[in-house]
Design an enzyme around this catalytic site. Structure first.
Site, mmCIF file in Angstrom:
data_model
loop_
_atom_site.group_PDB
_atom_site.id
_atom_site.type_symbol
_atom_site.label_atom_id
_atom_site.label_comp_id
_atom_site.label_asym_id
_atom_site.label_seq_id
_atom_site.Cartn_x
_atom_site.Cartn_y
_atom_site.Cartn_z
ATOM 1 C CB SER A 20 5.140 -34.039 18.614
ATOM 2 O OG SER A 20 4.092 -34.161 19.550
ATOM 3 C CB THR A 65 -1.723 -30.331 19.703
ATOM 4 O OG1 THR A 65 -1.805 -30.091 21.105
ATOM 5 C CG2 THR A 65 -0.997 -29.187 19.016
ATOM 6 C CE LYS A 69 -5.562 -33.170 21.100
ATOM 7 N NZ LYS A 69 -5.371 -33.932 22.348
ATOM 8 N N GLY A 132 -14.299 -32.600 30.305
ATOM 9 C CA GLY A 132 -14.005 -31.932 29.044
ATOM 10 C C GLY A 132 -13.367 -32.870 28.039
ATOM 11 N NE ARG A 155 -14.981 -25.832 39.152
ATOM 12 C CZ ARG A 155 -14.105 -25.544 40.108
ATOM 13 N NH1 ARG A 155 -14.523 -25.099 41.274
ATOM 14 N NH2 ARG A 155 -12.811 -25.703 39.889
ATOM 15 C CB THR A 156 -20.909 -28.450 35.667
ATOM 16 O OG1 THR A 156 -20.209 -27.216 35.811
ATOM 17 C CG2 THR A 156 -22.355 -28.179 35.299
#
Length: 273
Positions: A20, A65, A69, A132, A155-156
């Site tokens: 950044s 970051t 967050k 996520g 996956r879930t």
């Protein structure tokens, strides 16, 4: 009369790897904005104190970051619509005693896909892998582009369902688990952390076709395992370096009300990988 150089930084832990400062230094030079931009390492239990000290030292804004967050989201006195939808903040702006929390990740992704890769999202079928924080941050900007379908796969299954319900009612938004995916999509976005572990999400190669853009939010000098898998099955592939540059450009615009050009900065970073 001398003017004071405005101070910005990226805050995280770890932070030494962050590109950044290089990106924003180039944006500042290009737009003739008088600012400096540093890396700020915050203790894992000291984010709030680090931000408060930065503000006391007349800091104007922060990029946030991993892993802060969610803390930035909780700390902000005012949130943009896209930050509220993301449930996370990657950009803080300090102005008139207020702390504005924003999230530029999703617009960075969409800009890179639509403008830089030249692939429209409108009317297309889009598969988003993962449920996520990375996935959550890009759903609203993707929906704003009006895809024909946006499928969140995880996956879930229950986690994908919980995420989709945050944006309900959205008739174009669907959920799936990885194993149930059997159709080809126009755009497949990997928002999982699988590439960090040199793995590929357990999806059928049938999600890819010749028309597919396979996009990994991760980036590196070599194609990620996801990109390699997608390319082997006919897809065009792209990594997340453009998203990094475009989300930075959006943060710069939030702070300075000036929109920098990104193409030269992207090329310079790519050449250095």
């Amino acid at each position: 009369m001398s003017t004071r150089t405005d101070h910005y930084a990226v805050i995280g832990n770890p932070i030494a790897h962050s590109k950044s400062p290089d990106i924003h230094a180039r944006f500042a030079a290009q737009t003739q904005q008088d600012l400096k931009y540093d890396r700020l390492l915050a203790p894992l239990d000291g984010f709030l104190a680090s931000v408060q000290e930065f503000i006391r030292n007349d800091g104007k804004g922060l990029n946030v970051t991993v892993p802060f967050k969610l803390e930035a989201y909780a700390m902000a006195s005012r949130l943009s619509e896209r930050a509220r939808a993301a449930g996370a903040v990657n950009t803080l702006k300090f102005e008139n005693g207020e702390m504005l929390g924003d999230n530029t990740d999703g617009v960075g992704l969409v800009t890179d896909i639509v403008r830089n890769a030249g692939v429209a999202v409108a009317g297309k079928t889009v598969l988003l892998l993962g449920a996520g924080g990375a996935a959550r941050g890009v759903i609203l900007p993707l929906l704003h582009e009006k895809p024909a379908r946006l499928v969140i796969a995880n996956r879930t299954h229950s986690k994908a369902l919980d995420l989709a319900e945050r944006f309900a009612p959205q008739p174009t938004l669907e959920v799936s688990d990885f194993g149930a995916l059997d159709d080809a999509f126009d755009i497949v976005i990997n928002a999982t952390a699988a590439s960090l572990a040199s793995e590929v999400p357990p999806i059928s190669p049938r999600v890819f076709a010749k028309r597919t853009l396979a996009y990994d939010m991760m980036y590196g000098a070599a194609p990620t395992p996801f990109m390699q898998f997608a390319a082997e099955h006919g897809a065009t592939v792209r990594d997340g370096l453009g998203m990094l540059v475009e989300q930075a450009a959006e943060s710069f615009y939030v702070w300075r009300n000036v929109r920098p050009e990104t193409a030269a900065v992207f090329k310079e970073l790519r050449d250095k990988l």
